[in-house]
Design a protein around this motif. Structure first.
Motif, PDB file in Angstrom:
ATOM      1  N   THR A 217      13.931  52.397  38.063  1.00  0.00           N
ATOM      2  CA  THR A 217      12.707  53.175  38.207  1.00  0.00           C
ATOM      3  C   THR A 217      12.782  54.434  37.341  1.00  0.00           C
ATOM      4  N   ARG A 218      11.717  54.700  36.619  1.00  0.00           N
ATOM      5  CA  ARG A 218      11.653  55.889  35.770  1.00  0.00           C
ATOM      6  C   ARG A 218      10.463  56.748  36.193  1.00  0.00           C
ATOM      7  N   PHE A 219      10.643  58.053  36.119  1.00  0.00           N
ATOM      8  CA  PHE A 219       9.609  58.998  36.509  1.00  0.00           C
ATOM      9  C   PHE A 219       9.177  59.815  35.301  1.00  0.00           C
ATOM     10  N   ALA A 220       7.943  60.271  35.307  1.00  0.00           N
ATOM     11  CA  ALA A 220       7.404  61.024  34.182  1.00  0.00           C
ATOM     12  C   ALA A 220       8.191  62.304  33.950  1.00  0.00           C
ATOM     13  N   ASP A 221       8.116  62.806  32.722  1.00  0.00           N
ATOM     14  CA  ASP A 221       8.848  64.018  32.373  1.00  0.00           C
ATOM     15  C   ASP A 221       8.452  65.194  33.254  1.00  0.00           C
ATOM     16  N   ASN A 222       7.174  65.266  33.652  1.00  0.00           N
ATOM     17  CA  ASN A 222       6.704  66.392  34.459  1.00  0.00           C
ATOM     18  C   ASN A 222       6.791  66.126  35.957  1.00  0.00           C
ATOM     19  N   ASP A 223       7.491  65.088  36.349  1.00  0.00           N
ATOM     20  CA  ASP A 223       7.680  64.723  37.756  1.00  0.00           C
ATOM     21  C   ASP A 223       8.996  65.332  38.240  1.00  0.00           C
ATOM     22  N   HIS A 224       8.949  66.062  39.351  1.00  0.00           N
ATOM     23  CA  HIS A 224      10.163  66.716  39.846  1.00  0.00           C
ATOM     24  C   HIS A 224      11.264  65.718  40.177  1.00  0.00           C
ATOM     25  N   ARG A 225      10.891  64.459  40.427  1.00  0.00           N
ATOM     26  CA  ARG A 225      11.907  63.434  40.676  1.00  0.00           C
ATOM     27  C   ARG A 225      12.699  63.113  39.420  1.00  0.00           C
ATOM     28  N   ASN A 226      12.228  63.624  38.309  1.00  0.00           N
ATOM     29  CA  ASN A 226      12.963  63.524  37.054  1.00  0.00           C
ATOM     30  C   ASN A 226      13.626  64.856  36.720  1.00  0.00           C
ATOM     31  N   TYR A 227      12.832  65.934  36.620  1.00  0.00           N
ATOM     32  CA  TYR A 227      13.357  67.180  36.065  1.00  0.00           C
ATOM     33  C   TYR A 227      14.132  68.045  37.050  1.00  0.00           C
ATOM     34  N   ASN A 228      14.014  67.778  38.374  1.00  0.00           N
ATOM     35  CA  ASN A 228      14.697  68.646  39.332  1.00  0.00           C
ATOM     36  C   ASN A 228      15.834  67.947  40.075  1.00  0.00           C
ATOM     37  N   ARG A 229      16.329  66.848  39.574  1.00  0.00           N
ATOM     38  CA  ARG A 229      17.416  66.167  40.292  1.00  0.00           C
ATOM     39  C   ARG A 229      18.672  67.032  40.404  1.00  0.00           C
ATOM     40  N   ASP A 230      18.835  67.963  39.468  1.00  0.00           N
ATOM     41  CA  ASP A 230      20.008  68.841  39.520  1.00  0.00           C
ATOM     42  C   ASP A 230      19.697  70.181  40.162  1.00  0.00           C
ATOM     43  N   GLY A 231      18.458  70.357  40.650  1.00  0.00           N
ATOM     44  CA  GLY A 231      18.089  71.607  41.287  1.00  0.00           C
ATOM     45  C   GLY A 231      17.903  72.759  40.324  1.00  0.00           C
ATOM     46  N   SER A 232      17.668  72.480  39.057  1.00  0.00           N
ATOM     47  CA  SER A 232      17.569  73.544  38.057  1.00  0.00           C
ATOM     48  C   SER A 232      16.244  74.293  38.117  1.00  0.00           C
ATOM     49  N   HIS A 233      15.232  73.741  38.808  1.00  0.00           N
ATOM     50  CA  HIS A 233      13.920  74.385  38.864  1.00  0.00           C
ATOM     51  C   HIS A 233      13.606  74.951  40.243  1.00  0.00           C
ATOM     52  N   PHE A 234      14.032  74.297  41.293  1.00  0.00           N
ATOM     53  CA  PHE A 234      13.908  74.815  42.653  1.00  0.00           C
ATOM     54  C   PHE A 234      14.932  74.090  43.497  1.00  0.00           C
ATOM     55  N   ASP A 235      14.989  74.403  44.777  1.00  0.00           N
ATOM     56  CA  ASP A 235      16.040  73.847  45.628  1.00  0.00           C
ATOM     57  C   ASP A 235      16.108  72.325  45.494  1.00  0.00           C
ATOM     58  N   VAL A 236      17.296  71.826  45.178  1.00  0.00           N
ATOM     59  CA  VAL A 236      17.463  70.391  44.944  1.00  0.00           C
ATOM     60  C   VAL A 236      17.142  69.575  46.192  1.00  0.00           C
ATOM     61  N   GLY A 237      17.170  70.208  47.346  1.00  0.00           N
ATOM     62  CA  GLY A 237      16.848  69.503  48.579  1.00  0.00           C
ATOM     63  C   GLY A 237      15.408  69.039  48.652  1.00  0.00           C
ATOM     64  N   GLU A 238      14.535  69.592  47.801  1.00  0.00           N
ATOM     65  CA  GLU A 238      13.138  69.178  47.770  1.00  0.00           C
ATOM     66  C   GLU A 238      12.942  67.864  47.013  1.00  0.00           C
ATOM     67  N   THR A 239      13.943  67.439  46.261  1.00  0.00           N
ATOM     68  CA  THR A 239      13.859  66.225  45.463  1.00  0.00           C
ATOM     69  C   THR A 239      14.811  65.182  46.039  1.00  0.00           C
ATOM     70  N   PHE A 240      14.261  64.084  46.537  1.00  0.00           N
ATOM     71  CA  PHE A 240      15.040  63.048  47.224  1.00  0.00           C
ATOM     72  C   PHE A 240      15.871  63.626  48.373  1.00  0.00           C
ATOM     73  N   SER A 241      15.399  64.730  48.957  1.00  0.00           N
ATOM     74  CA  SER A 241      16.108  65.411  50.050  1.00  0.00           C
ATOM     75  C   SER A 241      17.509  65.858  49.659  1.00  0.00           C
ATOM     76  N   GLY A 242      17.760  65.936  48.367  1.00  0.00           N
ATOM     77  CA  GLY A 242      19.061  66.385  47.894  1.00  0.00           C
ATOM     78  C   GLY A 242      20.134  65.319  47.868  1.00  0.00           C
ATOM     79  N   VAL A 243      19.781  64.058  48.156  1.00  0.00           N
ATOM     80  CA  VAL A 243      20.802  63.011  48.195  1.00  0.00           C
ATOM     81  C   VAL A 243      21.021  62.444  46.799  1.00  0.00           C
ATOM     82  N   ASP A 244      22.206  61.946  46.570  1.00  0.00           N
ATOM     83  CA  ASP A 244      22.504  61.239  45.333  1.00  0.00           C
ATOM     84  C   ASP A 244      21.585  60.026  45.215  1.00  0.00           C
ATOM     85  N   TYR A 245      21.044  59.804  44.030  1.00  0.00           N
ATOM     86  CA  TYR A 245      20.023  58.762  43.869  1.00  0.00           C
ATOM     87  C   TYR A 245      20.566  57.378  44.219  1.00  0.00           C
ATOM     88  N   ALA A 246      21.749  57.045  43.710  1.00  0.00           N
ATOM     89  CA  ALA A 246      22.310  55.715  43.973  1.00  0.00           C
ATOM     90  C   ALA A 246      22.608  55.537  45.459  1.00  0.00           C
TER      91      ALA A 246
END
Length: 337
Positions: A217-246
């Motif tokens: 699965t791929r997400f758009a460049d402007n989708d936080h599920r892509n750009y915030n997986r490392d928490g570089s833009h806001f709390d990583v817990g907001e993206t996939f609840s902070g869990v490792d994707y795999a």
């Protein structure tokens, strides 16, 4: 649709509400026509609680909701919660009365209302959560009639507990889902005892708990599920609840198996979807006021709303959720938020 009282607001709201971050088109284009269709489908399906923020689309989400309320008429019966505090850097010195007035005035204009139903501080730093001056300013806004009630949207359980201890906090918003169980330990019981409403956001772990994602699965460049997986833009817990994707994919598959036996709403011959089971489980937790999944289409809004009338899932389902959490996430997630 079940209803609950929204904490100290005293308002009855639907057990399943609607989160509207996506209607601001911050992570994928959503036309105004489509956004209004989502709001209409949700309301027609029994949803009476919309959650927005002044920064969603730089006010676009609020403006679309305001247009919807005007079209719906004065007897729309909806409660709209907005948020403030992220139009400037999240520094304690920015959480002052002058900014609060400017932000709430802007939201009142966007929504077309004299008094905002509920305003939440938008994930402020802990120093703000514990500041006497902040609550005094919020109390003044209530006394002035700019806002009806106030609450906080928080990242951590410790912040939630600090907010719940304040006498005039009406609600606390926090992430609760099958991958984020720590709020069940202390936050929900404390809120129930204090009469504070709990609003659960990210109930599907950014869609992962719907069971539709794969490693490809791929997400758009402007989708936080892509750009915030490392928490570089806001709390990583907001993206996939902070869990490792795999790890999340593995746990989502296990949750899908658990959800497979959940019956649809009364009279339905179709089993509930995995997403509906995930939403329903959160909405049925003791002490929960409402849960706010997002929706990008009318059909998705209708499906999410239907979760609010599913049969009680019961303790065995909760035991299954806890087993999945313990196996996949407790060690990594529980200490962090």
């Amino acid at each position: 649709m079940r209803e609950h009282i929204l904490g100290k607001t005293g308002r009855a709201v639907s057990a399943v509400g609607l989160g509207t971050w996506q209607l601001g088109a911050d992570w994928g284009e959503v036309s105004e026509t489509d956004a209004l269709a989502v709001l209409g489908a949700a309301a027609d399906s029994g949803v009476t609680f919309f959650d927005t923020a002044d920064v969603y689309g730089d006010g676009r989400s609020e403006q679309v909701i305001g247009k919807f309320l005007r079209n719906r008429g004065p007897d729309h019966g909806l409660t709209v919660a907005t948020k403030m505090g992220r139009r400037l850097d999240q520094l304690p010195e920015n959480y002052v009365m002058a900014n609060f007035r400017a932000w709430t005035d802007r939201s009142r204009k966007n929504l077309g209302v004299e008094t905002l139903d509920l305003v939440q501080l938008h994930c402020p730093p802990t120093a703000v959560v514990t500041s006497d001056e902040v609550y005094e300013a919020l109390d003044t806004l209530v006394a002035d009639g700019a806002i009806g009630s106030y609450g906080l949207s928080v990242e951590t359980c410790s912040q939630a507990l600090a907010a719940i201890a304040r006498p005039n906090v009406a609600t606390v918003q926090i992430i609760v889902n099958a991958f984020r169980l720590k709020p069940l330990d202390d936050v929900l019981p404390a809120a129930l005892k204090a009469g504070v409403g709990i609003i659960a956001r990210v109930p599907l772990a950014s869609g992962m708990l719907a069971g539709n994602y794969t490693v490809r699965t791929r997400f758009a460049d402007n989708d936080h599920r892509n750009y915030n997986r490392d928490g570089s833009h806001f709390d990583v817990g907001e993206t996939f609840s902070g869990v490792d994707y795999a790890a999340g994919l593995e746990a989502a598959a296990a949750f899908g198996s658990l959800a497979a036996s959940v019956q649809g709403s009364s009279g339905s011959t179709t089993p509930a979807s995995t997403a509906q089971a995930a939403i329903a489980w959160v909405s049925q937790l003791e002490g929960m006021s409402t849960v706010i999944p997002g929706a990008r289409s009318a059909s998705q809004a209708q499906a999410n709303a239907a979760a609010g009338s599913l049969p009680e899932l019961g303790s065995s389902f909760t035991d299954g959720v806890r087993s999945i959490y313990d196996a996949h996430f407790r060690a990594a997630i529980h200490p962090r938020w």
